[in-house]
Design a protein around this motif. Structure first.
Motif, PDB file in Angstrom:
ATOM      1  N   ASN A 129       1.009  -1.547   0.134  1.00  0.00           N
ATOM      2  CA  ASN A 129       0.452  -0.304  -0.190  1.00  0.00           C
ATOM      3  C   ASN A 129       0.590   1.551   0.395  1.00  0.00           C
ATOM      4  O   ASN A 129       1.648   1.551   0.803  1.00  0.00           O
ATOM      5  CB  ASN A 129      -0.983   0.003   1.316  1.00  0.00           C
ATOM      6  CG  ASN A 129      -1.448   1.599   1.824  1.00  0.00           C
ATOM      7  OD1 ASN A 129      -1.868   2.470   0.777  1.00  0.00           O
ATOM      8  ND2 ASN A 129      -2.347   1.366   2.874  1.00  0.00           N
ATOM      9  N   TYR A 133      -2.166   4.955  14.631  1.00  0.00           N
ATOM     10  CA  TYR A 133      -2.892   3.986  15.305  1.00  0.00           C
ATOM     11  C   TYR A 133      -0.977   3.096  15.868  1.00  0.00           C
ATOM     12  O   TYR A 133      -0.474   2.570  15.720  1.00  0.00           O
ATOM     13  CB  TYR A 133      -4.129   3.261  14.860  1.00  0.00           C
ATOM     14  CG  TYR A 133      -2.879   1.825  13.436  1.00  0.00           C
ATOM     15  CD1 TYR A 133      -3.044   0.944  13.910  1.00  0.00           C
ATOM     16  CD2 TYR A 133      -3.270   2.952  12.278  1.00  0.00           C
ATOM     17  CE1 TYR A 133      -2.437   0.005  12.953  1.00  0.00           C
ATOM     18  CE2 TYR A 133      -2.619   1.502  11.479  1.00  0.00           C
ATOM     19  CZ  TYR A 133      -2.526   0.936  11.245  1.00  0.00           C
ATOM     20  OH  TYR A 133      -2.370  -0.220  10.081  1.00  0.00           O
ATOM     21  N   SER A 184      -1.723   8.016   3.879  1.00  0.00           N
ATOM     22  CA  SER A 184      -2.742   7.983   4.222  1.00  0.00           C
ATOM     23  C   SER A 184      -3.140   7.079   5.777  1.00  0.00           C
ATOM     24  O   SER A 184      -3.688   6.735   6.605  1.00  0.00           O
ATOM     25  CB  SER A 184      -4.096   7.657   3.426  1.00  0.00           C
ATOM     26  OG  SER A 184      -4.051   6.839   3.056  1.00  0.00           O
ATOM     27  N   GLU A 185      -1.952   6.218   6.061  1.00  0.00           N
ATOM     28  CA  GLU A 185      -1.778   5.292   6.722  1.00  0.00           C
ATOM     29  C   GLU A 185      -0.463   5.388   7.772  1.00  0.00           C
ATOM     30  O   GLU A 185       0.628   4.819   7.076  1.00  0.00           O
ATOM     31  CB  GLU A 185      -2.578   4.576   7.003  1.00  0.00           C
ATOM     32  CG  GLU A 185      -2.909   3.347   7.774  1.00  0.00           C
ATOM     33  CD  GLU A 185      -3.341   1.894   7.409  1.00  0.00           C
ATOM     34  OE1 GLU A 185      -2.956   0.740   8.376  1.00  0.00           O
ATOM     35  OE2 GLU A 185      -4.123   1.923   5.753  1.00  0.00           O
ATOM     36  N   MET A 197      -6.001  11.021   8.394  1.00  0.00           N
ATOM     37  CA  MET A 197      -4.967   9.889   8.094  1.00  0.00           C
ATOM     38  C   MET A 197      -5.439   9.120   9.413  1.00  0.00           C
ATOM     39  O   MET A 197      -5.580   9.652  10.127  1.00  0.00           O
ATOM     40  CB  MET A 197      -3.562  10.722   8.331  1.00  0.00           C
ATOM     41  CG  MET A 197      -2.060  10.243   8.270  1.00  0.00           C
ATOM     42  SD  MET A 197      -0.962  11.070   8.494  1.00  0.00           S
ATOM     43  CE  MET A 197       0.917   8.960   7.669  1.00  0.00           C
ATOM     44  N   LYS A 198      -4.989   7.791   9.107  1.00  0.00           N
ATOM     45  CA  LYS A 198      -5.276   6.857  10.009  1.00  0.00           C
ATOM     46  C   LYS A 198      -4.007   6.919  11.204  1.00  0.00           C
ATOM     47  O   LYS A 198      -2.785   6.737  10.263  1.00  0.00           O
ATOM     48  CB  LYS A 198      -5.760   5.406   9.348  1.00  0.00           C
ATOM     49  CG  LYS A 198      -5.855   4.675  10.521  1.00  0.00           C
ATOM     50  CD  LYS A 198      -6.528   3.201  10.691  1.00  0.00           C
ATOM     51  CE  LYS A 198      -7.230   2.360  11.213  1.00  0.00           C
ATOM     52  NZ  LYS A 198      -7.136   0.576  10.586  1.00  0.00           N
ATOM     53  N   ASP A 233       0.546  -5.715  10.973  1.00  0.00           N
ATOM     54  CA  ASP A 233       0.356  -4.810  10.478  1.00  0.00           C
ATOM     55  C   ASP A 233       0.897  -3.988   9.183  1.00  0.00           C
ATOM     56  O   ASP A 233       1.259  -2.941   9.149  1.00  0.00           O
ATOM     57  CB  ASP A 233      -0.189  -3.528  12.011  1.00  0.00           C
ATOM     58  CG  ASP A 233      -1.335  -3.776  12.864  1.00  0.00           C
ATOM     59  OD1 ASP A 233      -2.180  -3.900  11.823  1.00  0.00           O
ATOM     60  OD2 ASP A 233      -1.052  -3.554  13.792  1.00  0.00           O
ATOM     61  N   ARG A 279       0.017   4.141   0.617  1.00  0.00           N
ATOM     62  CA  ARG A 279       1.040   5.154   1.202  1.00  0.00           C
ATOM     63  C   ARG A 279       0.080   4.802   2.939  1.00  0.00           C
ATOM     64  O   ARG A 279      -0.063   5.520   3.629  1.00  0.00           O
ATOM     65  CB  ARG A 279      -1.389   5.618   0.994  1.00  0.00           C
ATOM     66  CG  ARG A 279      -1.732   5.830  -0.277  1.00  0.00           C
ATOM     67  CD  ARG A 279      -1.492   7.788  -0.115  1.00  0.00           C
ATOM     68  NE  ARG A 279      -1.797   9.046  -0.128  1.00  0.00           N
ATOM     69  CZ  ARG A 279      -1.935  10.330   0.456  1.00  0.00           C
ATOM     70  NH1 ARG A 279      -0.485  10.270  -0.312  1.00  0.00           N
ATOM     71  NH2 ARG A 279      -2.484  10.317   0.867  1.00  0.00           N
ATOM     72  N   LYS A 280       0.823   3.854   3.281  1.00  0.00           N
ATOM     73  CA  LYS A 280       0.860   3.418   4.258  1.00  0.00           C
ATOM     74  C   LYS A 280       2.697   3.242   4.889  1.00  0.00           C
ATOM     75  O   LYS A 280       3.529   3.167   4.181  1.00  0.00           O
ATOM     76  CB  LYS A 280       0.316   2.087   4.276  1.00  0.00           C
ATOM     77  CG  LYS A 280       0.647   0.817   5.894  1.00  0.00           C
ATOM     78  CD  LYS A 280      -0.135   0.507   5.858  1.00  0.00           C
ATOM     79  CE  LYS A 280      -0.167  -0.488   7.192  1.00  0.00           C
ATOM     80  NZ  LYS A 280      -0.901  -1.951   7.795  1.00  0.00           N
ATOM     81  N   SER A 306      -2.346  11.657  16.279  1.00  0.00           N
ATOM     82  CA  SER A 306      -3.494  12.109  15.891  1.00  0.00           C
ATOM     83  C   SER A 306      -3.886  13.402  16.336  1.00  0.00           C
ATOM     84  O   SER A 306      -5.177  14.021  15.114  1.00  0.00           O
ATOM     85  CB  SER A 306      -4.516  10.720  16.344  1.00  0.00           C
ATOM     86  OG  SER A 306      -3.537   9.824  15.861  1.00  0.00           O
ATOM     87  N   VAL A 353       1.285   2.952  11.288  1.00  0.00           N
ATOM     88  CA  VAL A 353       1.450   2.005  12.125  1.00  0.00           C
ATOM     89  C   VAL A 353       2.262   2.780  13.147  1.00  0.00           C
ATOM     90  O   VAL A 353       3.345   2.479  12.695  1.00  0.00           O
ATOM     91  CB  VAL A 353       1.343   1.265  12.176  1.00  0.00           C
ATOM     92  CG1 VAL A 353       2.447   0.255  11.092  1.00  0.00           C
ATOM     93  CG2 VAL A 353       1.345  -0.172  13.500  1.00  0.00           C
TER      94      VAL A 353
END
Length: 317
Positions: free
Chosen positions: A5, A64, A32-33, A61-62, A70, A7-8, A52, A35
């Motif tokens: 991905n 976490y 956009s992500e 954006m996420k 992940d 965007r991760k 966040s 971890v």
């Protein structure tokens, strides 16, 4: 191999460098992500929450805290985990501690068959880049370190100050080890295509050797000075991580002095150190041979020998 991905991003290690890098990457709009992973789960969760809460002022954006499961589809896995450099310590003093940490982290990445790029930021970055390449089994183009990207930025900044010009117009590299044996490649340095010596004279500076020696020493000692004053360096390296990630995600094919395993250039073999390289979507495309004089080539070979000695005698690799 897992599908990636674009965007991760994953960041392993949420200390000063990891969390500052996460903050810089959040502001970049590249992903956009994101971890965050840390041996201390609470720390990772706290950093994810804190960053966040600024998202209403940035791009959606996420962010976490997660686990190694992940990272599988992350386009870039940034590894900042490791013991930090203490006042009076060299980067090479960290070898045993941080190679040990990598021997627990990298196998976790390897078993998940990730398709992304491993970007090593923890110190000593050259030793740990070599360790990550060998322990992960990733193709070498997909494992490289932040190397002397920050050192080269420090060099450009100091030259900009010295000459009273925009430091973005300065083109100069620090090469070799990210550490005490690093080399300022003066013979290829220029300001917008004008050889550095000529530009210095345009600005009224004629003490070339003395000025170059002082600036190179100031670059080399930058981290020690910052660590002595505030116990850690993290903003400069966070901006460097952001810059490298931009080059990868946008497939910019930018020329950056990242740390990668060398194969014969200048007689250097089987050790990871920094040389200018083309960096894009597939990682390191190739090194870029820059003009070096004989003294610089010899210093580069000595830098490689320093690192090789550490690899053989301290790193257990």
């Amino acid at each position: 191999m897992a599908e990636v991905n674009d965007r991760k991003v994953a960041i392993i290690g949420c200390g000063f460098v990891g969390s500052s890098s996460a903050f810089a990457l959040m502001q970049s709009g590249l992903f956009s992500e994101m971890v965050l992973i840390d041996a201390d789960q609470d720390r990772a969760e706290g950093e994810a929450l804190d960053i966040s809460h600024g998202l209403p002022f940035a791009k959606p954006m996420k962010i976490y805290a997660g686990s190694y499961n992940d990272i599988v589809d992350a386009a870039i896995i940034v590894i900042t985990a490791g013991a930090g450099q203490k006042p009076g310590e060299t980067r090479l003093d960290l070898v045993k501690k941080n190679v040990g940490i990598f021997k627990s982290i990298i196998p976790e990445i390897k078993k998940r068959d990730c398709g992304g790029i491993l970007l090593i930021v923890a110190n000593p970055v050259d030793i740990l880049t070599y360790a990550a390449a060998k322990l992960s089994g990733f193709p070498e183009n997909r494992v490289f370190g932040s190397g002397t990207v920050l050192d080269s930025a420090r060099l450009k900044y100091l030259l900009g100050e010295h000459l009273s010009i925009d430091n973005r117009s300065v083109h100069a590299f620090i090469i070799g080890e990210h550490g005490d044996s690093e080399i300022a490649a003066w013979s290829s340095a220029n300001v917008s295509g004008i050889p550095l010596r000529d530009f210095c004279e345009m600005r009224g500076f004629y003490q070339h050797e003395e000025s170059m020696r002082k600036i190179a020493e100031d670059v080399k000692n930058s981290a020690y000075e910052i660590i002595a004053k505030k116990h850690a360096t993290y903003y400069g390296i966070a901006m460097s991580v952001r810059r490298i990630c931009e080059a990868i995600i946008r497939d910019e094919k930018s020329i950056l002095p990242v740390s990668s395993i060398q194969h014969g250039e200048y007689g250097i073999e089987g050790v990871s150190l920094s040389m200018p390289a083309i960096v894009g979507r597939d990682g390191v495309e190739r090194d870029v041979p820059i003009e070096l004089n004989e003294a610089e080539k010899e210093a580069l070979r000595k830098s490689a020998e320093t690192l090789k000695d550490v690899l053989e005698n301290s790193a257990g690799l």
